[in-house]
Enzyme design. Structure first.
Site, mmCIF file in Angstrom:
data_model
loop_
_atom_site.group_PDB
_atom_site.id
_atom_site.type_symbol
_atom_site.label_atom_id
_atom_site.label_comp_id
_atom_site.label_asym_id
_atom_site.label_seq_id
_atom_site.Cartn_x
_atom_site.Cartn_y
_atom_site.Cartn_z
ATOM 1 N N GLU A 163 47.043 36.988 34.091
ATOM 2 C CA GLU A 163 46.396 36.249 35.176
ATOM 3 C C GLU A 163 46.370 34.744 34.909
ATOM 4 O OE1 GLU A 163 44.581 37.254 38.113
ATOM 5 O OE2 GLU A 163 45.595 39.173 37.943
ATOM 6 N N TYR A 181 44.964 47.601 35.473
ATOM 7 C CA TYR A 181 46.027 46.935 34.712
ATOM 8 C C TYR A 181 46.931 47.981 34.077
ATOM 9 C CZ TYR A 181 48.393 44.034 31.250
ATOM 10 O OH TYR A 181 49.346 43.394 30.508
ATOM 11 N N TYR A 189 48.713 47.637 47.336
ATOM 12 C CA TYR A 189 47.426 47.953 47.951
ATOM 13 C C TYR A 189 47.546 48.142 49.464
ATOM 14 C CZ TYR A 189 45.420 46.556 43.452
ATOM 15 O OH TYR A 189 45.100 46.445 42.126
#
Length: 148
Positions: free
Chosen positions: A27, A83, A128
Site C-alpha cells: 500500500e 491480503y 469487488y
C-alpha cells in the site's frame, strides 16, 4: 494447490505480523505499520482473522475483521484487510477468503459487510465489483491515532 481457510491461532502471529508489514509495503504506507507481535498478544481478544494456509503450513493470505453497529442498518461486519501474498495471487485465494468472510457475516446475523479499497487498486476494485459490491467513493477516512 491445496488451500484451507481457518481461524487464526496465536502460533500464527509471527507470520501474520510479517504479512501485515508486507501489506503495508504494498500500500506504500510502511511508516503507518506500528503493530507488533507483542501488541497482538496483549490485544488478542480483539483480533479476528481467517488465514489461507497451504498444505505445508505456509500462510498465503488473510482476512481481518471486526463487528460494528451502523445506525442505518444495524449489526455489521467490517473487513479491515484482505491480503494475498504476491506469489499466491491469481489462484483463487482472494475469492476463498472473501467468500469465507461473506458466509461468516451471514452466519452471525450481520446486515452488511463493509470494507475499503484504495482508489488506485484497480484489480481489487474490479474483483469487488464482480462480487456485486457498491463502491461509493462518498466517504473518506477519519483517523485519530493514540500513543501509549
Amino acid at each position: 494447490m491445496e488451500i484451507s481457510i481457518r481461524k487464526v491461532e496465536v502460533s500464527d502471529f509471527n507470520q501474520i505480523n510479517a504479512l501485515f508489514r508486507e501489506f503495508a509495503e504494498f500500500e506504500n504506507l510502511s511508516e503507518r505499520m506500528t503493530n507488533t507481535v507483542e501488541q497482538m498478544m496483549e490485544e488478542k481478544e480483539h483480533f479476528n482473522c481467517f488465514v489461507a494456509e497451504t498444505a505445508d503450513g505456509e500462510i498465503a493470505g488473510y482476512v481481518t475483521y471486526f463487528f460494528a453497529y451502523y445506525t442505518w442498518v444495524g449489526k455489521s461486519l467490517y473487513m479491515d484487510d484482505l491480503y494475498v501474498r504476491p506469489d499466491f495471487r491469481g489462484q483463487g485465494i482472494g475469492s476463498l477468503l472473501i467468500h469465507k468472510i461473506i458466509a461468516y457475516a451471514k452466519a452471525t446475523g450481520c446486515h452488511r459487510l463493509r470494507w475499503q479499497v484504495s482508489e488506485w487498486n484497480q484489480p481489487a476494485i474490479g474483483f469487488y465489483k464482480k462480487l456485486g459490491a457498491n463502491i461509493s467513493g462518498v466517504e473518506q477516512n477519519c483517523d485519530l491515532s493514540f500513543s501509549f
